[in-house]
Design an enzyme around this catalytic site. Structure first.
Site, PDB file in Angstrom:
ATOM      1  N   TYR A 119       0.842  -1.198   0.000  1.00 56.60           N
ATOM      2  CA  TYR A 119       0.000   0.000   0.000  1.00 56.60           C
ATOM      3  C   TYR A 119       0.878   1.249   0.000  1.00 56.60           C
ATOM      4  CZ  TYR A 119      -3.544  -3.218   1.881  1.00 56.60           C
ATOM      5  OH  TYR A 119      -4.410  -4.263   2.083  1.00 56.60           O
ATOM      6  N   HIS A 127      -7.300   0.251  -1.433  1.00 60.00           N
ATOM      7  CA  HIS A 127      -7.017  -1.143  -1.769  1.00 60.00           C
ATOM      8  C   HIS A 127      -5.542  -1.201  -2.145  1.00 60.00           C
ATOM      9  CE1 HIS A 127     -11.145  -2.528  -1.678  1.00 60.00           C
ATOM     10  NE2 HIS A 127     -11.495  -1.432  -2.331  1.00 60.00           N
ATOM     11  N   LYS A 158      -4.618  -5.570  -9.433  1.00 60.88           N
ATOM     12  CA  LYS A 158      -3.418  -5.071  -8.778  1.00 60.88           C
ATOM     13  C   LYS A 158      -2.240  -5.204  -9.739  1.00 60.88           C
ATOM     14  CE  LYS A 158      -5.211  -6.354  -4.305  1.00 60.88           C
ATOM     15  NZ  LYS A 158      -5.948  -5.122  -4.219  1.00 60.88           N
TER      16      LYS A 158
END
Length: 182
Positions: A119, A127, A158
């Protein structure tokens, strides 16, 4: 320094105020029984740390880890203990430490099929934009493995990052993949 207890493959901070403090320094650990805390104020139970987090925090002098016999495990002993429990710990820890030192929030990536979820702001605030797989730079990766890594990161939206650890120079290099539809 915060007192932490080694329990198998986890480290527990039993004091809630100390748990809140450690969590506030970089989103470390998981409060027992609290699934998605938004911030330190939501830490109302003891904190459970992974071994990788614990080694890092011990090296930084933020926690003092005590085993079941009451012995304090200094950074080196905790690192050695963790190396016996976790496969490729040296590679994983090197990547974890490098990402933390670069200012990222690093959490377990197991549910994404990766070593880490990374993150920029923190869990509960965003997210995880990245999933990271730690690899020894001398280790071969087959095309099949690379595709399977990519499939997971693509399905979870991602970016896949391979962290290549060179044990000789103790450096980490990163390769990021972005999947596109054509």
């Amino acid at each position: 320094m915060v007192k932490a207890l080694l329990v198998g493959s986890k480290v527990l901070i039993p004091n809630v105020d100390e748990s809140r403090y450690i969590y506030s320094t970089g989103f470390y650990g998981k409060a027992i029984g609290i699934s998605k805390p938004k911030g330190p104020k939501d830490i109302i139970r003891p904190l459970e740390l992974s071994l990788i987090e614990s080694v890092y925090l011990a090296k930084k002098g933020l926690i003092k880890v005590i085993d079941k016999n009451g012995e304090v495990l200094e950074y080196e002993k905790l690192y050695e203990y963790s190396s016996k429990i976790i496969n490729k710990f040296d590679i994983m820890y090197r990547v974890y430490e490098d990402l933390r030192e670069k200012g990222f929030i690093v959490r377990s990536g197991v549910k994404y099929g990766a070593d880490f979820a990374v993150y920029t702001l923190g869990p509960g605030l965003e997210h995880a934009p990245y999933v990271v797989i730690a690899v020894d730079i001398d280790e071969e990766i087959t095309p099949h493995e690379l595709l399977s890594f990519g499939r997971v990161s693509h399905s979870t939206r991602k970016r896949l990052v391979l962290a290549l650890v060179d044990r000789k120079s103790e450096s980490v290099r990163y390769i990021m993949f972005k999947w596109v539809k054509m």
